[in-house]
Write a protein that holds these residues in place. Structure first.
Motif, PDB file in Angstrom:
ATOM      1  N   UNK A   1       0.838  -1.194   0.000  1.00  0.00           N
ATOM      2  CA  UNK A   1       0.000   0.000   0.000  1.00  0.00           C
ATOM      3  C   UNK A   1       0.879   1.253   0.000  1.00  0.00           C
ATOM      4  N   UNK A   2       0.494   2.283  -0.765  1.00  0.00           N
ATOM      5  CA  UNK A   2       1.305   3.518  -0.850  1.00  0.00           C
ATOM      6  C   UNK A   2       1.534   4.179   0.505  1.00  0.00           C
ATOM      7  N   UNK A   3       0.545   4.068   1.374  1.00  0.00           N
ATOM      8  CA  UNK A   3       0.655   4.732   2.673  1.00  0.00           C
ATOM      9  C   UNK A   3       1.436   3.920   3.702  1.00  0.00           C
ATOM     10  N   UNK A   4       1.768   2.676   3.369  1.00  0.00           N
ATOM     11  CA  UNK A   4       2.439   1.811   4.342  1.00  0.00           C
ATOM     12  C   UNK A   4       3.792   2.380   4.757  1.00  0.00           C
ATOM     13  N   UNK A   5       4.633   2.682   3.789  1.00  0.00           N
ATOM     14  CA  UNK A   5       5.977   3.177   4.082  1.00  0.00           C
ATOM     15  C   UNK A   5       5.941   4.579   4.685  1.00  0.00           C
ATOM     16  N   UNK A   6       5.048   5.442   4.154  1.00  0.00           N
ATOM     17  CA  UNK A   6       4.970   6.816   4.655  1.00  0.00           C
ATOM     18  C   UNK A   6       4.513   6.862   6.110  1.00  0.00           C
ATOM     19  N   UNK A   7       3.725   5.853   6.532  1.00  0.00           N
ATOM     20  CA  UNK A   7       3.269   5.775   7.928  1.00  0.00           C
ATOM     21  C   UNK A   7       4.448   5.730   8.877  1.00  0.00           C
ATOM     22  N   UNK A   8       5.388   4.840   8.602  1.00  0.00           N
ATOM     23  CA  UNK A   8       6.534   4.647   9.497  1.00  0.00           C
ATOM     24  C   UNK A   8       7.496   5.819   9.426  1.00  0.00           C
ATOM     25  N   UNK A   9       7.556   6.490   8.281  1.00  0.00           N
ATOM     26  CA  UNK A   9       8.429   7.656   8.164  1.00  0.00           C
ATOM     27  C   UNK A   9       7.861   8.830   8.966  1.00  0.00           C
ATOM     28  N   UNK A  10       6.539   8.960   8.957  1.00  0.00           N
ATOM     29  CA  UNK A  10       5.886  10.009   9.748  1.00  0.00           C
ATOM     30  C   UNK A  10       6.121   9.769  11.235  1.00  0.00           C
ATOM     31  N   UNK A  11       5.989   8.503  11.655  1.00  0.00           N
ATOM     32  CA  UNK A  11       6.177   8.163  13.067  1.00  0.00           C
ATOM     33  C   UNK A  11       7.643   8.305  13.482  1.00  0.00           C
ATOM     34  N   UNK A  12       8.554   7.924  12.601  1.00  0.00           N
ATOM     35  CA  UNK A  12       9.983   8.091  12.896  1.00  0.00           C
ATOM     36  C   UNK A  12      10.322   9.566  13.055  1.00  0.00           C
ATOM     37  N   UNK A  13       9.773  10.396  12.173  1.00  0.00           N
ATOM     38  CA  UNK A  13       9.973  11.846  12.268  1.00  0.00           C
ATOM     39  C   UNK A  13       9.399  12.381  13.578  1.00  0.00           C
ATOM     40  N   UNK A  14       8.238  11.847  13.984  1.00  0.00           N
ATOM     41  CA  UNK A  14       7.602  12.277  15.235  1.00  0.00           C
ATOM     42  C   UNK A  14       8.478  11.959  16.437  1.00  0.00           C
ATOM     43  N   UNK A  15       9.070  10.759  16.443  1.00  0.00           N
ATOM     44  CA  UNK A  15       9.953  10.375  17.551  1.00  0.00           C
ATOM     45  C   UNK A  15      11.208  11.249  17.576  1.00  0.00           C
ATOM     46  N   UNK A  16      11.722  11.571  16.390  1.00  0.00           N
ATOM     47  CA  UNK A  16      12.896  12.441  16.324  1.00  0.00           C
ATOM     48  C   UNK A  16      12.594  13.834  16.848  1.00  0.00           C
TER      49      UNK A  16
END
Length: 206
Positions: A140-155
């Protein structure tokens, strides 16, 4: 059940998971220990006892659950290093600065992983929770972007913590810094963890 009741139950569940017995043990008790000793002019003794208490909580949890929380383990390591530095130098600032260094390091790790094919959060989730997930989900197109958004949030969380702690360290009393820093760290982490669990479900349905 209507949406308002469902949202209310979710909020109550999140708050219940944060402000629980574990919160009292890992945040409130060390604050009390440190504050009592600091007010009596024994700041180093307060650092030692509260630091040993925090490290002991991680060790006891590991013995009980036979499962090591990576973030908690790294926090314990930094606390140990700061504690040793404070004792050797007889300067409590070594211990008080260690969470700031930890935040900066975590921020570098999380944000740096965004330049990799898979971000850190994606690696952690896939290895721990989505071992047997369907390939259709991963495509799914949103699958990878989900984890990148969350990684950015943790950073961003770790950067904000480092900035806040640095400001507090040089603008308020040692006791106030320790109390605010400890409580903030014990609330922000679980809140972002709850967000990390709920966000993918909402984002994929959007």
């Amino acid at each position: 059940m209507d949406k308002s009741s469902e949202n209310s139950n979710k909020q109550y569940s999140v708050l219940k998971n944060i402000f629980n017995r574990e919160f009292v043990i890992s945040a409130i008790i060390p604050i009390i220990i440190f504050s009592v000793f600091d007010k009596n002019g024994m700041t180093i003794n307060g650092i030692i006892l509260s630091g040993v208490w925090c490290i002991g909580v991680v060790v006891v949890n590991f013995i009980k659950e036979r499962k090591l929380n990576a973030l908690a383990a790294m926090s314990a390591v930094f606390s140990g290093i700061g504690l040793i530095g404070a004792v050797i130098s007889n300067n409590p600032e070594f211990y008080l600065v260690s969470p700031i260094i930890q935040d900066i390091l975590f921020a570098i790790i999380f944000l740096g992983s965004l330049f990799l094919e898979r971000s850190l959060v994606q690696i952690i989730v896939e290895q721990s929770y989505l071992k047997n997930s369907q390939e259709e989900l991963k495509k799914k197109p949103k699958y990878k972007s989900t984890w990148r958004i969350l990684t950015l949030s943790w950073g961003i969380l770790n950067i904000s913590q480092a900035v806040l702690r640095t400001i507090l360290l040089y603008s308020v009393s040692v006791s106030s810094y320790y109390a605010i820093s400890t409580i903030y760290g014990n609330i922000s982490g679980p809140l972002l963890l709850a967000f990390s669990i709920m966000f993918p479900k909402w984002y994929w349905k959007k």
